[in-house]
Design an enzyme around this catalytic site. Structure first.
Site, PDB file in Angstrom:
ATOM      1  N   ASN A 177      -3.845  -5.585  -2.161  1.00 43.53           N
ATOM      2  CA  ASN A 177      -4.024  -6.608  -1.116  1.00 43.53           C
ATOM      3  C   ASN A 177      -5.467  -7.148  -1.117  1.00 43.53           C
ATOM      4  O   ASN A 177      -5.940  -7.703  -0.119  1.00 43.53           O
ATOM      5  CB  ASN A 177      -3.657  -6.061   0.263  1.00 43.53           C
ATOM      6  CG  ASN A 177      -3.155  -7.165   1.188  1.00 43.53           C
ATOM      7  OD1 ASN A 177      -2.641  -8.187   0.725  1.00 43.53           O
ATOM      8  ND2 ASN A 177      -3.320  -6.974   2.494  1.00 43.53           N
TER       9      ASN A 177
ATOM     10  N   ARG B 162      -3.525   4.807  -1.818  1.00 48.39           N
ATOM     11  CA  ARG B 162      -3.326   3.449  -1.297  1.00 48.39           C
ATOM     12  C   ARG B 162      -3.076   2.421  -2.411  1.00 48.39           C
ATOM     13  O   ARG B 162      -2.272   1.528  -2.282  1.00 48.39           O
ATOM     14  CB  ARG B 162      -4.582   3.051  -0.496  1.00 48.39           C
ATOM     15  CG  ARG B 162      -4.728   1.560  -0.168  1.00 48.39           C
ATOM     16  CD  ARG B 162      -5.952   1.366   0.708  1.00 48.39           C
ATOM     17  NE  ARG B 162      -6.416  -0.008   0.795  1.00 48.39           N
ATOM     18  CZ  ARG B 162      -6.139  -0.851   1.797  1.00 48.39           C
ATOM     19  NH1 ARG B 162      -5.346  -0.465   2.768  1.00 48.39           N
ATOM     20  NH2 ARG B 162      -6.645  -2.063   1.810  1.00 48.39           N
TER      21      ARG B 162
ATOM     22  N   GLU C 265       1.113  -5.240  10.730  1.00 51.82           N
ATOM     23  CA  GLU C 265       0.623  -3.864  10.687  1.00 51.82           C
ATOM     24  C   GLU C 265       1.455  -3.119  11.716  1.00 51.82           C
ATOM     25  O   GLU C 265       1.265  -3.288  12.931  1.00 51.82           O
ATOM     26  CB  GLU C 265      -0.861  -3.810  11.089  1.00 51.82           C
ATOM     27  CG  GLU C 265      -1.818  -4.274   9.997  1.00 51.82           C
ATOM     28  CD  GLU C 265      -2.472  -3.108   9.265  1.00 51.82           C
ATOM     29  OE1 GLU C 265      -1.771  -2.358   8.572  1.00 51.82           O
ATOM     30  OE2 GLU C 265      -3.677  -2.941   9.417  1.00 51.82           O
TER      31      GLU C 265
ATOM     32  N   HIS D 156       0.835  -1.208   0.000  1.00 50.57           N
ATOM     33  CA  HIS D 156       0.000   0.000   0.000  1.00 50.57           C
ATOM     34  C   HIS D 156       0.866   1.253   0.000  1.00 50.57           C
ATOM     35  O   HIS D 156       1.762   1.393   0.836  1.00 50.57           O
ATOM     36  CB  HIS D 156      -0.950  -0.011   1.199  1.00 50.57           C
ATOM     37  CG  HIS D 156      -2.008  -1.074   1.076  1.00 50.57           C
ATOM     38  ND1 HIS D 156      -2.311  -1.952   2.080  1.00 50.57           N
ATOM     39  CD2 HIS D 156      -2.808  -1.392   0.030  1.00 50.57           C
ATOM     40  CE1 HIS D 156      -3.278  -2.777   1.651  1.00 50.57           C
ATOM     41  NE2 HIS D 156      -3.590  -2.458   0.422  1.00 50.57           N
ATOM     42  N   ALA D 157       0.542   2.149  -0.935  1.00 52.13           N
ATOM     43  CA  ALA D 157       1.412   3.283  -1.215  1.00 52.13           C
ATOM     44  C   ALA D 157       1.653   4.202  -0.011  1.00 52.13           C
ATOM     45  O   ALA D 157       2.771   4.641   0.238  1.00 52.13           O
ATOM     46  CB  ALA D 157       0.831   4.077  -2.377  1.00 52.13           C
ATOM     47  N   ARG D 158       0.596   4.503   0.747  1.00 51.39           N
ATOM     48  CA  ARG D 158       0.723   5.522   1.789  1.00 51.39           C
ATOM     49  C   ARG D 158       1.338   5.009   3.080  1.00 51.39           C
ATOM     50  O   ARG D 158       1.599   5.785   4.000  1.00 51.39           O
ATOM     51  CB  ARG D 158      -0.643   6.120   2.086  1.00 51.39           C
ATOM     52  CG  ARG D 158      -1.659   5.112   2.623  1.00 51.39           C
ATOM     53  CD  ARG D 158      -3.057   5.718   2.634  1.00 51.39           C
ATOM     54  NE  ARG D 158      -4.085   4.757   3.030  1.00 51.39           N
ATOM     55  CZ  ARG D 158      -5.390   5.054   3.067  1.00 51.39           C
ATOM     56  NH1 ARG D 158      -5.791   6.264   2.742  1.00 51.39           N
ATOM     57  NH2 ARG D 158      -6.265   4.147   3.422  1.00 51.39           N
ATOM     58  N   GLU D 159       1.597   3.708   3.175  1.00 50.87           N
ATOM     59  CA  GLU D 159       2.121   3.122   4.416  1.00 50.87           C
ATOM     60  C   GLU D 159       3.650   3.197   4.411  1.00 50.87           C
ATOM     61  O   GLU D 159       4.354   2.191   4.311  1.00 50.87           O
ATOM     62  CB  GLU D 159       1.574   1.689   4.553  1.00 50.87           C
ATOM     63  CG  GLU D 159       0.047   1.708   4.661  1.00 50.87           C
ATOM     64  CD  GLU D 159      -0.640   0.361   4.415  1.00 50.87           C
ATOM     65  OE1 GLU D 159       0.048  -0.673   4.362  1.00 50.87           O
ATOM     66  OE2 GLU D 159      -1.886   0.347   4.276  1.00 50.87           O
TER      67      GLU D 159
ATOM     68  N   TYR E 118     -10.450  -7.541  10.213  1.00 52.67           N
ATOM     69  CA  TYR E 118     -11.740  -7.611   9.518  1.00 52.67           C
ATOM     70  C   TYR E 118     -11.642  -8.663   8.426  1.00 52.67           C
ATOM     71  O   TYR E 118     -10.551  -8.964   7.956  1.00 52.67           O
ATOM     72  CB  TYR E 118     -12.138  -6.263   8.921  1.00 52.67           C
ATOM     73  CG  TYR E 118     -11.009  -5.432   8.333  1.00 52.67           C
ATOM     74  CD1 TYR E 118     -10.275  -5.869   7.224  1.00 52.67           C
ATOM     75  CD2 TYR E 118     -10.673  -4.195   8.873  1.00 52.67           C
ATOM     76  CE1 TYR E 118      -9.250  -5.099   6.685  1.00 52.67           C
ATOM     77  CE2 TYR E 118      -9.639  -3.421   8.340  1.00 52.67           C
ATOM     78  CZ  TYR E 118      -8.930  -3.888   7.247  1.00 52.67           C
ATOM     79  OH  TYR E 118      -7.918  -3.131   6.722  1.00 52.67           O
TER      80      TYR E 118
ATOM     81  N   HIS F 126       2.779  -3.908   6.488  1.00 55.82           N
ATOM     82  CA  HIS F 126       1.819  -2.812   6.288  1.00 55.82           C
ATOM     83  C   HIS F 126       1.870  -1.896   7.507  1.00 55.82           C
ATOM     84  O   HIS F 126       2.623  -2.104   8.450  1.00 55.82           O
ATOM     85  CB  HIS F 126       0.392  -3.376   6.150  1.00 55.82           C
ATOM     86  CG  HIS F 126       0.164  -4.154   4.893  1.00 55.82           C
ATOM     87  ND1 HIS F 126      -0.579  -3.680   3.851  1.00 55.82           N
ATOM     88  CD2 HIS F 126       0.586  -5.388   4.507  1.00 55.82           C
ATOM     89  CE1 HIS F 126      -0.622  -4.564   2.877  1.00 55.82           C
ATOM     90  NE2 HIS F 126       0.074  -5.628   3.248  1.00 55.82           N
ATOM     91  N   SER F 127       1.007  -0.877   7.517  1.00 54.13           N
ATOM     92  CA  SER F 127       0.764  -0.086   8.719  1.00 54.13           C
ATOM     93  C   SER F 127      -0.666   0.416   8.586  1.00 54.13           C
ATOM     94  O   SER F 127      -1.228   0.361   7.492  1.00 54.13           O
ATOM     95  CB  SER F 127       1.744   1.081   8.824  1.00 54.13           C
ATOM     96  OG  SER F 127       1.414   2.114   7.903  1.00 54.13           O
TER      97      SER F 127
HETATM   98  O1  DDK Z   1      -4.996  -4.966   3.540  1.00 58.96           O
HETATM   99  C1  DDK Z   1      -5.465  -4.559   4.598  1.00 58.96           C
HETATM  100  O2  DDK Z   1      -6.563  -3.998   4.654  1.00 58.96           O
HETATM  101  C2  DDK Z   1      -4.678  -4.720   5.877  1.00 58.96           C
HETATM  102  C3  DDK Z   1      -3.377  -4.062   5.807  1.00 58.96           C
HETATM  103 SE1  DDK Z   1      -3.502  -2.169   5.422  1.00 58.96          SE
HETATM  104  C4  DDK Z   1      -4.393  -6.156   6.186  1.00 58.96           C
HETATM  105  C5  DDK Z   1      -5.609  -7.000   6.315  1.00 58.96           C
HETATM  106  C6  DDK Z   1      -5.278  -8.392   6.846  1.00 58.96           C
HETATM  107  C7  DDK Z   1      -4.582  -9.266   5.917  1.00 58.96           C
HETATM  108  C8  DDK Z   1      -5.403  -9.528   4.700  1.00 58.96           C
HETATM  109  N1  DDK Z   1      -4.976 -10.689   4.031  1.00 58.96           N
HETATM  110 ZN    ZN Z   2      -1.595  -1.964   3.917  1.00 57.54          ZN
HETATM  111 ZN    ZN Z   3      -3.076  -1.176   7.375  1.00 53.57          ZN
END
Ligand code: DDK
Ligand code: ZN
Ligand code: ZN
Length: 417
Positions: free
Chosen positions: A251, A234, A378, A176-179, A356, A304-305
């Site tokens: 993702n 993102r 994260e 993800h670009a903004r992370e 989620y 990620h973050s």
């Molecule tokens: O992609 C996402 O929304 C977050 C990182 Se910003 C991770 C969600 C859990 C792992 C999904 N396979």
């Molecule tokens: Zn991410």
């Molecule tokens: Zn995230």
């Protein structure tokens, strides 16, 4: 003359960097179904940029919802939330101010690479070339394809050079670009590998026995865009004739329960799953690489973050992974190791239940392919700065994250044969 003027105007508009003056990030705490509905409705009437969770579809009761609201609607949104009785706080007063603050204003050459800075893509690319050519015993480099906009995707193989194929670990940053803290971590990892090989016995053992494939920036086009145009981007930057909206969520684009939950089929959404699995060329390139090297890859780590979580499969279903207990135990061990340095608390668990449901993720895909140790990090923080984590936190964040990564890699090593 007129057309020249017009061209000039177009150039100015094209070059414009998006500003966020006075724009706020709110934290909403929905505790009733009505609150949840209200947030979803809000997302329908104004263009809300969801920071956490990443889209309106993912909002449920009893989770914190961090949203960036466009300036024209700030007051309206605040009033609406207050009237509904939903607890609402202002997380970031002025995104533009925080954006300027989160970068260190030292007068150093902006093009010079630094491990404690958020480097631009051009700087990272030059770093990739120079670090691999100056450390041939430990690093080799290969291009695994190009991004949508034509930038080369380099994978660094970090490990003691060997004539035979070693078991390996795949690590990527910047899906993800903004992370931005994510991207900083991959560079930190390579630096640590080089500087502690030969002195730190764990690192030496790891790099003697295994190779770590590092993809420093997965979503290069998006990352470049966050530096030049829109800090809060993102997705990828792919264009199609079917929509004027750009990009898909890299993702949500993997072939793992693709687009069945926690993803959107609307091309304008930040969690758009794409037109088909692996429609995004960056995802296709990495998936091809992992498939090609499937027999050697024992672990998949993706950074990620923000939220301070250590997640593992599954996210596309609430069903537990076959190796749930072991994955959980390793995640707990890694979180404890991470916390031991500065007290930073992480929560670990399977994605669907911990953050989620989200289908089409890289970790679920790698796991179902047979890569047992598949983890999504994260990183910091939990929302004080969100994506605008100050550069002063790069060092401590990367140091503590190294402990978690090394905990996982040592477990992987112990279970090789
Ligand atoms: O992609 C996402 O929304 C977050 C990182 Se910003 C991770 C969600 C859990 C792992 C999904 N396979
Ligand atoms: Zn991410
Ligand atoms: Zn995230």
């Amino acid at each position: 003359m007129k057309s020249l003027l017009f061209l000039g105007l177009v150039a100015v508009v094209l070059a414009e960097v998006k500003r966020f003056d006075g724009e706020k990030v709110f934290r909403l705490k929905p505790i009733t179904d009505d609150h949840v509905l209200l947030i979803k409705e809000l997302a329908n009437i104004v263009e809300v940029d969801f920071w956490r969770p990443e889209s309106a579809d993912l909002v449920t009761i009893d989770i914190d919802v961090d949203v960036h609201v466009p300036p024209a609607h700030t007051d309206m949104v605040y009033t609406m939330m207050q009237q509904s009785g939903m607890q609402t706080e202002v997380l970031i007063e002025d995104i533009q101010a925080q954006m300027e603050d989160h970068l260190d204003n030292r007068n150093i050459d902006p093009r010079a690479h630094s491990y404690t800075k958020y480097n631009t893509w051009d700087t990272i690319q030059a770093w990739i070339t120079s670090i691999s050519s100056s450390n041939p015993e430990l690093i080799s480099r290969q291009v695994i394809g190009s991004t949508f906009e034509g930038r080369p995707m380099n994978v660094l193989k970090v490990g003691k050079r060997s004539s035979s194929t070693k078991p390996s670990i795949f690590l990527d940053c910047g899906i993800h670009a903004r992370e931005w803290i994510s991207t900083a971590f991959c560079q930190w990892f390579v630096k640590e590998a080089l500087s502690t090989y030969g002195t730190d016995s764990d690192m030496t053992g790891l790099l003697n026995q295994m190779d770590v494939y590092v993809l420093p920036v997965f979503n290069i086009d998006g990352y470049d865009y966050t530096h030049k145009k829109d800090r809060m981007w993102r997705k990828t930057r792919s264009k199609t004739s079917s929509s004027s909206c750009i990009g898909a969520d890299p993702n949500r684009n993997w072939n793992a329960g693709w687009c069945t939950a926690g993803a959107s089929s609307n091309p304008c959404s930040d969690t758009f799953c794409g037109y088909s699995p692996e429609s995004e060329i960056e995802v296709k390139n990495v998936a091809d690489f992992i498939r090609r090297n499937k027999s050697s890859i024992k672990a998949y780590l993706t950074i990620h973050s923000y939220s301070q979580l250590l997640l593992f499969p599954y996210s596309y279903t609430f069903a537990l992974a076959q190796h749930h207990n072991e994955l959980m135990a390793v995640a707990e061990g890694a979180s404890n190791a991470l916390r031991s340095l500065y007290g930073t608390k992480y929560t670990s668990g399977p994605g669907a239940a911990t953050i989620y449901p989200a289908a089409g993720g890289s970790d679920d895909w790698a796991y179902d392919l047979g890569v047992k140790y598949s983890y999504t990090f994260e990183l910091r923080d939990t929302g004080r700065y969100g994506f605008l984590l100050p550069e002063t936190q790069i060092k401590p964040t990367c140091e503590e994250t190294m402990l978690a990564v090394k905990y996982i890699t040592s477990h992987v090593q112990k279970n090789l044969y």
